[in-house]
Design a protein around this motif. Structure first.
Motif, short mmCIF file in Angstrom:
data_model
loop_
_atom_site.label_atom_id
_atom_site.label_comp_id
_atom_site.label_asym_id
_atom_site.label_seq_id
_atom_site.Cartn_x
_atom_site.Cartn_y
_atom_site.Cartn_z
N THR A 233 -5.38 -6.15 -2.81
CA THR A 233 -6.23 -6.84 -1.85
C THR A 233 -6.58 -8.25 -2.28
O THR A 233 -6.72 -9.15 -1.44
N ASN A 234 -6.69 -8.46 -3.58
CA ASN A 234 -7.16 -9.75 -4.10
C ASN A 234 -6.06 -10.57 -4.77
O ASN A 234 -6.35 -11.44 -5.59
N THR A 235 -4.82 -10.29 -4.38
CA THR A 235 -3.68 -10.98 -5.00
C THR A 235 -3.80 -12.49 -4.92
O THR A 235 -3.66 -13.21 -5.93
N PHE A 236 -4.09 -13.02 -3.75
CA PHE A 236 -4.12 -14.47 -3.56
C PHE A 236 -5.29 -15.11 -4.31
O PHE A 236 -5.18 -16.24 -4.77
N TYR A 237 -6.39 -14.40 -4.41
CA TYR A 237 -7.53 -14.93 -5.16
C TYR A 237 -7.19 -15.04 -6.65
O TYR A 237 -7.58 -16.02 -7.32
N ILE A 238 -6.47 -14.04 -7.16
CA ILE A 238 -6.07 -14.06 -8.57
C ILE A 238 -5.10 -15.21 -8.84
O ILE A 238 -5.24 -15.95 -9.82
N ILE A 239 -4.11 -15.35 -7.96
CA ILE A 239 -3.12 -16.43 -8.12
C ILE A 239 -3.80 -17.79 -8.05
O ILE A 239 -3.52 -18.69 -8.85
N THR B 249 0.83 -1.21 0.00
CA THR B 249 0.00 0.00 0.00
C THR B 249 0.87 1.26 0.00
O THR B 249 0.58 2.23 -0.71
N ILE B 250 1.92 1.21 0.79
CA ILE B 250 2.87 2.33 0.79
C ILE B 250 3.53 2.47 -0.58
O ILE B 250 3.71 3.58 -1.10
N ALA B 251 3.87 1.30 -1.16
CA ALA B 251 4.51 1.31 -2.48
C ALA B 251 3.57 1.88 -3.54
O ALA B 251 4.01 2.56 -4.48
N VAL B 252 2.26 1.60 -3.41
CA VAL B 252 1.28 2.15 -4.35
C VAL B 252 1.30 3.67 -4.30
O VAL B 252 1.31 4.35 -5.33
N SER B 253 1.33 4.21 -3.09
CA SER B 253 1.37 5.66 -2.92
C SER B 253 2.64 6.25 -3.52
O SER B 253 2.61 7.30 -4.19
N LEU B 254 3.77 5.57 -3.30
CA LEU B 254 5.04 6.06 -3.84
C LEU B 254 5.05 6.01 -5.37
O LEU B 254 5.50 6.96 -6.03
N CYS B 255 4.54 4.90 -5.92
CA CYS B 255 4.49 4.77 -7.38
C CYS B 255 3.56 5.82 -7.98
O CYS B 255 3.84 6.38 -9.05
N ALA C 164 4.46 -15.75 -4.02
CA ALA C 164 3.11 -15.18 -3.88
C ALA C 164 3.06 -13.90 -3.05
O ALA C 164 2.45 -12.91 -3.48
N PRO C 165 3.67 -13.85 -1.85
CA PRO C 165 3.61 -12.61 -1.07
C PRO C 165 4.26 -11.41 -1.77
O PRO C 165 3.84 -10.27 -1.59
N PHE C 166 5.30 -11.66 -2.58
CA PHE C 166 5.96 -10.58 -3.29
C PHE C 166 5.07 -9.95 -4.36
O PHE C 166 5.35 -8.85 -4.83
N SER C 167 4.01 -10.67 -4.72
CA SER C 167 3.07 -10.13 -5.71
C SER C 167 2.44 -8.84 -5.21
O SER C 167 2.13 -7.93 -5.99
N ALA C 168 2.23 -8.75 -3.88
CA ALA C 168 1.64 -7.54 -3.30
C ALA C 168 2.54 -6.33 -3.54
O ALA C 168 2.05 -5.22 -3.75
N LEU C 169 3.84 -6.55 -3.51
CA LEU C 169 4.78 -5.47 -3.77
C LEU C 169 4.87 -5.16 -5.26
O LEU C 169 4.93 -3.99 -5.66
N SER D 213 -7.00 2.95 -7.99
CA SER D 213 -8.07 2.07 -7.52
C SER D 213 -7.83 0.64 -7.97
O SER D 213 -8.02 -0.31 -7.20
N ILE D 214 -7.39 0.48 -9.24
CA ILE D 214 -7.08 -0.86 -9.76
C ILE D 214 -5.93 -1.48 -8.98
O ILE D 214 -5.95 -2.67 -8.64
N ALA D 215 -4.90 -0.66 -8.70
CA ALA D 215 -3.75 -1.16 -7.94
C ALA D 215 -4.17 -1.64 -6.55
O ALA D 215 -3.73 -2.69 -6.08
N GLU D 216 -5.03 -0.87 -5.90
CA GLU D 216 -5.49 -1.23 -4.56
C GLU D 216 -6.35 -2.50 -4.60
O GLU D 216 -6.26 -3.36 -3.71
#
Length: 281
Positions: free
Chosen positions: A103-109, A61-67, A185-190, A96-99
């Motif tokens: 949130t749904n990274t694991f569901y997509i994977i 989430t922090i990375a989203v703000s920075l990007c 998988a967890p790195f997908s959030a980043l 919004s898409i990034a957020e």
């Protein structure tokens, strides 16, 4: 004296044992391929990884703000003078898409691997094709000259060791696929944070490509097993059975069977590269 002892030794025992080990490992391989990461070990590992995922989401989430901020700077947007409705909508949609993806990274994977697992199940409908010796091949081992059987015994033992090693490499390859997913998988959030902008979109794309590659690696392995099972069923013709000696013919059988197993393992090891080359991932 040697001739009186060796007839009591069943020369096909070691060969049968080697094939039994291979068939047992292959049964496990088939079972592993038809499980998605969320189903493996009753989903316990997947749940454990999900428990630590919120920490990665927080950093993401922090990375989203920075990007997002980097994107504004890169495009040299003056928020007071040059911002218009269209640009504002695009920026809002991107973050919004990034957020949502975050949130749904694991569901997509899980959805990606579930689709791949379904396809694997269709490819492996026929089940495990067992490696075995036909009655004619077994007869070759029984009719080998007692003295020559010493050579065949040593050669059979070498083939036994090779087959066991190849079986372990095979099971390692399939197991390692799951571990790569659990670690990645967890790195997908980043990585998904790159969708927010700042020229980091390639990071999110690379992560998605890797996940798709890991999923399709299982499909490539299943296709390899499907094709190689046809070789196992029809046999290979390496032109080695030209001699009249039963020992030569028995050794030829061992070479062909071992070669088929080595071919299967070699193609399985290269499944990931095969997917990347064919799909440009």
């Amino acid at each position: 004296m040697i001739a009186s002892i060796l007839p009591d030794i069943d020369m096909s025992d070691s060969v049968k044992f080697g094939f039994q080990v291979w068939n047992t490992f292959m049964k496990s391989v088939y079972a592993l391929l038809t499980e998605s990461p969320s189903q493996f070990k009753d989903g316990e590992i997947w749940k454990a990884v999900q428990k630590i995922n919120p920490y990665f989401i927080t950093v993401g989430t922090i990375a989203v703000s920075l990007c997002f901020a980097m994107g504004l700077v890169k495009n040299q947007v003056d928020l007071k003078r040059e911002m218009n409705i269209e640009m504002a909508i695009k920026l809002f949609a991107r973050i919004s898409i990034a957020e949502w993806l975050l949130t749904n990274t694991f569901y997509i994977i899980d959805a990606i691997f579930s689709a791949a697992t379904w396809l694997i199940g269709k490819v492996l409908t026929g089940g495990v094709k067992k490696m075995s010796l036909s009655k004619a091949q077994l007869k070759l081992f029984e009719e080998v000259d007692p003295i020559e059987s010493i050579v065949l015994l040593i050669f059979g033992f070498i083939c036994l060791v090779v087959v066991i090693v190849l079986a372990m490499v095979m099971i390692y390859t399939v197991y390692s696929r799951f571990f790569k997913v659990y670690v990645s998988a967890p790195f997908s959030a980043l990585a998904i944070a790159g969708v927010a902008g700042g020229g980091m979109g390639h990071v999110a794309r690379a992560n998605l490509q890797n996940m798709i590659t890991y999923a399709l690696e299982g499909v490539a392995i299943s296709m390899t097993l499907f094709v190689c099972s046809k070789f196992i069923g029809s046999g290979l013709d390496l032109g080695l059975k030209t001699g009249n000696s039963d020992t030569v013919k028995a050794m030829a059988v061992l070479i062909e069977k071992t070669f088929t197993i080595a071919l299967t393992v070699g193609l399985t090891k290269g499944a990931e590269n095969l997917v990347r080359k064919n799909l440009g991932l």
